[in-house]
Design a protein around this motif. Structure first.
Motif, PDB file in Angstrom:
ATOM      1  N   THR A  62       0.837  -1.200   0.000  1.00  0.00           N
ATOM      2  CA  THR A  62       0.000   0.000   0.000  1.00  0.00           C
ATOM      3  C   THR A  62       0.869   1.245   0.000  1.00  0.00           C
ATOM      4  OG1 THR A  62      -1.697  -1.228   1.235  1.00  0.00           O
ATOM      5  CG2 THR A  62      -1.939   1.148   1.128  1.00  0.00           C
ATOM      6  N   HIS A 102      -2.120   6.556   4.708  1.00  0.00           N
ATOM      7  CA  HIS A 102      -3.052   5.682   3.962  1.00  0.00           C
ATOM      8  C   HIS A 102      -3.901   4.804   4.868  1.00  0.00           C
ATOM      9  CE1 HIS A 102      -0.414   2.217   4.566  1.00  0.00           C
ATOM     10  NE2 HIS A 102       0.561   2.744   3.861  1.00  0.00           N
ATOM     11  N   ASN A 158      -7.846   1.414   2.014  1.00  0.00           N
ATOM     12  CA  ASN A 158      -6.750   2.316   1.666  1.00  0.00           C
ATOM     13  C   ASN A 158      -7.296   3.728   1.457  1.00  0.00           C
ATOM     14  OD1 ASN A 158      -4.528   3.663   0.633  1.00  0.00           O
ATOM     15  ND2 ASN A 158      -4.543   2.579  -1.323  1.00  0.00           N
TER      16      ASN A 158
END
Length: 688
Positions: A123, A134, A181
């Protein structure tokens, strides 16, 4: 007569007005013919002007696209490629393609994230952000309102919607899946600037978002049960009930050589409530031939012992007349003395997935129709079937090869069509192999076997990845930038520490009166006296009065408490080995920044090599023992101090940035295409 609205019952009036319509159509047709004739005469007289205009338009388009559309960036993401092993094998001449890339361009160890978990690392890779921006801190996170854990892969909730049939509206419940996310992936920035992107199996990309190009979701795609991988095991041998099973253990009887049983599917709503969908499964056994015949929805499947089947599509009927479609494959372990048949988790059918797993939504199906079915489950390797000794090492290696071959076919097929933009492809083979076979290269591991036939297995798979890199290099020309990276390295896992047990012994965590051992999900914890608790793979949370539901620690005490816990943990010694267990304890404010930093753990415990936080800790348990030997086949890991498990990065260009990090890849890609977005990222461009 009106013709503006045509519905299924208006055929007769539409036909009755045909003469008028034909008059209109013929008139329009006359105008079109006259227009086309005049255009043709113009082309005939001034053809040279048209050619000049076409050349000018094409030339301008080419010039404008040189900096963006014509540029090619290929990124090969290799989960868990360890610099120690990579460098060793390069020196031995066993990784010629990686050595070539290092010599022609650049190679470096790559800083990873804190923690060094795949879901966090990839991510940060895709967003160029630290976890505080995030919002993904661990595979297992917690809700401070009830202390209960949840998987960080995605959020699933039931929402109210209206279903319309003509003028009628009906309230319905729908399951909605969202990605957790909170950052923006680099391909979203590129797509906004019309740069095509082709993203394959990248973790944390489910559900897929629209982009200019194609995307096939990776880690995060569940099976049809909604889990990360629930297998079925049909056997005549009663298994120990206290074993930690991650699958459906189905005890069967053989009568006259025949087994009548069921395939257990997802839960579905019926008039009587929620029930589990099933499919009849009939198995004829032929011990003399060492094979079986599986009767499955009007198909006959012949399977020999020690053999994997191909993929088969199955359907589960529902009361709404819809069919839930999935794909499965089988492995016959044995017929005698005990019958044992493994069935894979029921993967989404790529042609008819329960939820979209690709963008465009039909892309996964088109790929399957061209290349055959493939694992759609985001974490396809079934570690548990080997760890729980339902299948042996040979069956697991064949399983790994099946997945790798599927991925390689897709890689080769799609790379041939790649002309411009960004192409990313993810391989998680090394992660699976090292988790389960590290015990064969670690002489200090409790399950180490000297002179084992599997001693070279890990190295052989590094060589297989090198071969795949060689195939990728065939598509790299002088104008293509190639980046090969891993998210983290690997380390031995010999001993486990129960962090909640340590917090209990040191007086930071308390159990209720009469409770000797805390069960999972913090069952039995006395929150009215507890100041700290651990959840996930290394996170410690302070039971804060301003955050947790039953918090008791005031703001003025938080920092002092964090410092005290960190100092005591860093002095912790394993009485059995005499070694320091913890390499470093990280404070939240030192590793996370951004609007979501407060959602992360207050402390992250980075263990030394050989140690790892226990599985029990990850689920909020408080076992009796502080330490325990790791006697599982899951013998290698990366969930330790991130400084001790760096990743790798190779490029076919020279790199200027010293000590590159995984968060530097996204801004590097945007910079190469002159696309804004770098200013919003924590990472920096590798070439500056």
């Amino acid at each position: 007569m009106t013709f503006a609205y045509i519905d299924p019952g208006s055929g007769f009036p539409f036909i009755s007005g045909a003469p008028i319509i034909w008059a209109v159509v013929l008139t329009l047709l006359g105008f079109i013919i006259l227009f086309v004739k005049r255009i043709f005469r113009f082309f005939k007289r001034f053809w040279w002007i048209i050619i000049i205009l076409i050349i000018l338009v094409v030339g301008i388009t080419k010039m404008r696209g040189v900096k963006t559309m014509d540029r090619k960036v290929i990124i090969l993401g290799i989960d868990a490629m360890s610099p120690d092993i990579t460098e060793k094998l390069m020196e031995e001449g066993k990784l010629p393609n990686f050595s070539y890339l290092r010599n022609q361009g650049s190679y470096s160890r790559l800083q990873t994230t804190v923690p060094a978990e795949s879901i966090v690392c990839w991510t940060s890779f895709s967003t160029g952000l630290n976890p505080g921006r995030h919002g993904i801190f661990d595979f297992v996170m917690r809700n401070p309102e009830n202390y209960l854990p949840f998987l960080a892969l995605n959020e699933v909730k039931e929402v109210d919607q209206e279903y319309k049939i003509g003028p009628f509206k009906f309230p319905v419940k729908k399951i909605e899946v969202k990605n957790r996310n909170k950052g923006k992936n680099f391909w979203e920035f590129l797509s906004e600037n019309h740069i095509p992107c082709y993203i394959y199996f990248c973790p944390n990309t489910f559900p897929p978002k629209p982009l200019k190009g194609k995307l096939l979701s990776g880690m995060g795609v569940p099976d049809v049960y909604g889990t990360i991988g629930r297998f079925s095991f049909y056997t005549t041998k009663p298994l120990l009930q206290d074993k930690d099973k991650r699958g459906e253990i189905v005890l069967v009887d053989i009568e006259d050589g025949v087994i009548d049983t069921l395939i257990y599917g997802p839960k579905v709503k019926t008039k009587k409530g929620i029930t589990q969908a099933t499919i009849p499964l009939k198995i004829n056994t032929y011990p003399a031939r060492r094979e079986i015949e599986i009767g499955l929805q009007n198909r006959k499947i012949i399977l020999r012992e020690k053999q994997w089947s191909k993929w088969y599509r199955i359907y589960f009927p529902t009361v709404s007349f819809r069919k839930i479609s999935g794909i499965v494959r089988f492995y016959l372990k044995s017929i005698k003395p005990d019958f044992a048949l493994y069935m894979s988790p029921i993967n989404f059918d790529p042609c008819r997935p329960l939820y979209p797993i690709s963008y465009p939504s039909e892309y996964a199906g088109k790929l399957a129709r061209k290349l055959g079915f493939f694992y759609t489950q985001g974490m396809p390797h079934n570690y548990w079937m080997l760890d729980e000794e339902m299948l042996d090492e040979e069956a697991f290696l064949e399983h790994v090869d099946i997945i790798l071959n599927e991925r390689e076919r897709i890689l080769k097929q799609e790379l041939k069509k790649f002309n411009s933009g960004v192409f990313f492809f993810y391989l998680d083979t090394l992660d699976a192999i090292q988790h389960m076979f590290w015990r064969y290269i670690d002489e200090k591991h409790p399950l180490y076997e000297e002179n084992s036939r599997y001693k070279e297995v890990i190295y052989k798979y590094y060589e297989k990845i090198d071969h795949i890199l060689g195939e990728v290099l065939k598509h790299v020309d002088g104008d293509t930038v190639l980046i090969v990276l891993s998210d983290h390295g690997f380390a031995p896992y010999r001993r486990a520490i129960n962090l909640n047990t340590w917090l209990l012994r040191e007086g930071y965590l308390y159990l209720k009166e009469g409770v000797a051992e805390g069960k999972e999900l913090f069952e039995g914890v006395d929150w009215s006296r507890s100041k700290a608790y651990s959840l996930g793979f290394g996170g410690i949370y302070i039971n804060r009065a301003d955050r947790e539901k039953y918090g008791i620690v005031g703001e003025e005490e938080v920092e002092t408490l964090k410092q005290k816990i960190a100092e005591e943990l860093e002095r912790l010694t394993d009485p059995d080995t005499g070694q320091l267990v913890i390499n470093e304890v990280y404070k939240n404010e030192d590793i996370f920044s951004g609007p979501y930093a407060q959602d992360g753990p207050d402390l992250f415990v980075g263990t030394n090599r050989g140690y790892r936080v226990s599985w029990e800790t990850a689920l909020g348990m408080v076992p009796d023992d502080l330490f325990e030997d790791n006697t599982r086949k899951w013998s290698g890991d990366h969930l330790i101090d991130p400084k001790l498990v760096l990743g790798v990065v190779f490029l076919n260009k020279k790199v200027a940035l010293k000590e590159p990090s995984i968060i530097d890849i996204a801004p590097t890609v945007l910079d190469m295409f002159n696309v804004h977005g770098v200013e919003f990222m924590d990472g920096k461009c590798l070439f500056k």
